[in-house]
Design an enzyme around this catalytic site. Structure first.
Site, mmCIF file in Angstrom:
data_model
loop_
_atom_site.group_PDB
_atom_site.id
_atom_site.type_symbol
_atom_site.label_atom_id
_atom_site.label_comp_id
_atom_site.label_asym_id
_atom_site.label_seq_id
_atom_site.Cartn_x
_atom_site.Cartn_y
_atom_site.Cartn_z
ATOM 1 N N ARG A 145 0.838 -1.196 0.000
ATOM 2 C CA ARG A 145 0.000 0.000 0.000
ATOM 3 C C ARG A 145 0.873 1.247 0.000
ATOM 4 O O ARG A 145 1.906 1.289 0.688
ATOM 5 C CB ARG A 145 -0.906 0.018 1.252
ATOM 6 N N HIS B 84 -0.060 -0.604 -10.039
ATOM 7 C CA HIS B 84 -0.814 -1.499 -9.150
ATOM 8 C C HIS B 84 -1.231 -2.781 -9.884
ATOM 9 O O HIS B 84 -2.410 -3.153 -9.906
ATOM 10 C CB HIS B 84 -2.046 -0.786 -8.565
HETATM 11 C C1 GLV Z 1 -5.167 -5.193 -4.149
HETATM 12 O O1 GLV Z 1 -4.498 -4.223 -3.939
HETATM 13 C C2 GLV Z 1 -5.849 -5.958 -3.142
HETATM 14 O O2 GLV Z 1 -5.907 -5.511 -1.991
HETATM 15 O O3 GLV Z 1 -6.361 -7.033 -3.476
#
Ligand code: GLV
Length: 311
Positions: A223, A275
């Site tokens: 994160r 991401h």
């Molecule tokens: C992606 O970031 C998740 O939390 O699955």
């Protein structure tokens, strides 16, 4: 039974879930508001406030990802409804590959060779052996523990850290504040796989970065909130010459998409990926959703998210 389903690639998800729960009426954000409101269960990834506000009688929520931070921070999240999150569901293997790539990137000097190439410079660096390249993994949940095992299986000494004590074969486990200091002092690559909570916000700040050995590298598929970005840039230093921190591979950011004017984009020793380290794979994830909804219906005990802890 009505299920509100919300995630990218909605048609494939709807078909897969309908196959597993043929008795359910599956509604999505594309259905008219009066049809999609008041579902019995929500299977959602980053739903809008509008979508959540319409849901007044949900009996259970399945978060279609591993991290529940976005959902818990949504002001329209119905209160007191049990939340289940996906556990691994194939994500850890994908994230493990991302991390293995990142570790090799630094251990085999691909970052240096890339910079040398821009200067047409032919110069070989001696290889630091894997056994002399300790890797630290912060976060030993369903994903972190599997990723740590994958990196250890590659031959790297792996140190893991969690808030409370845990133990895994083949991993040197640390816990608590003292354990974090111990781990930071000895790893050449640090991997962040902690949940985004108020307790983990900026866990990697100037003080933590200063504890890493000179020339350490960092990989964050977790994160964005885990890192104090100003401290990170300070520790990296400017330009191509390696600072205290050699290089960073980032997949998660406090604001996503990463703003176009972010200095992270153009730093020569930061690698930015959008991401993509651990997308939610459909198959196993839909199995978990169906299983959770059946268990909710049957009133069975389920491992639910603790909203206070944030995971
Ligand atoms: C992606 O970031 C998740 O939390 O699955």
């Amino acid at each position: 039974m009505r299920i509100l389903l919300h995630i990218d690639d909605i048609e494939a998800w709807r078909d897969a879930l309908a196959e597993r729960l043929p008795e359910a009426e599956i509604v999505t954000a594309d259905d008219p508001a009066e049809q999609r409101r008041d579902a019995d269960y929500l299977a959602v990834w980053k739903p809008s406030e509008t979508l959540l506000r319409e849901q007044t009688r949900a009996r259970g929520i399945v978060n279609l990802g591993a991290g529940v931070d976005a959902l818990l921070n949504n002001p329209a999240l119905p209160k007191g409804v049990p939340i289940v999150k996906l556990r691994d569901a194939g994500m850890s293997e994908l994230i493990g590959d991302y991390v293995r790539y990142g570790v090799l990137h630094f251990q085999r000097d691909f970052d240096r060779y890339r910079r040398q190439q821009t200067r047409h410079e032919w110069r070989e660096h001696g290889v630091v052996e894997k056994r002399d390249w300790p890797v630290g993994v912060l976060g030993l949940g369903a994903i972190g523990s599997k990723v740590a095992a994958m990196v250890a299986a590659d031959g790297f000494p792996v140190h893991g850290w969690s808030r409370s004590p845990k133990s895994f074969d083949g991993i040197t486990c640390h816990h608590g504040d003292a354990g974090l200091t111990e781990l930071l002092g000895q790893v050449r690559t640090l991997v962040l796989l902690l949940p985004g909570t108020s307790a983990t916000r900026h866990i990697i700040d100037a003080e933590a970065l200063a504890k890493l050995p000179e020339g350490a590298s960092l990989i964050n598929p977790g994160r964005g909130s885990l890192i104090d970005e100003a401290a990170l840039l300070e520790s990296l230093g400017e330009g191509v010459n390696e600072g205290r921190l050699r290089g960073v591979l980032l997949d998660a950011f406090p604001e996503e998409p990463l703003p176009e004017d972010s200095p992270l984009w153009s730093h020569p020793r930061i690698w930015v990926t959008p991401h993509m380290a651990g997308p939610t794979p459909l198959g196993e994830a839909v199995d978990q959703v169906a299983e959770a909804i059946r268990a909710f219906e049957a009133g069975e005990e389920l491992e639910t998210v603790d909203p206070e802890a944030g995971y």
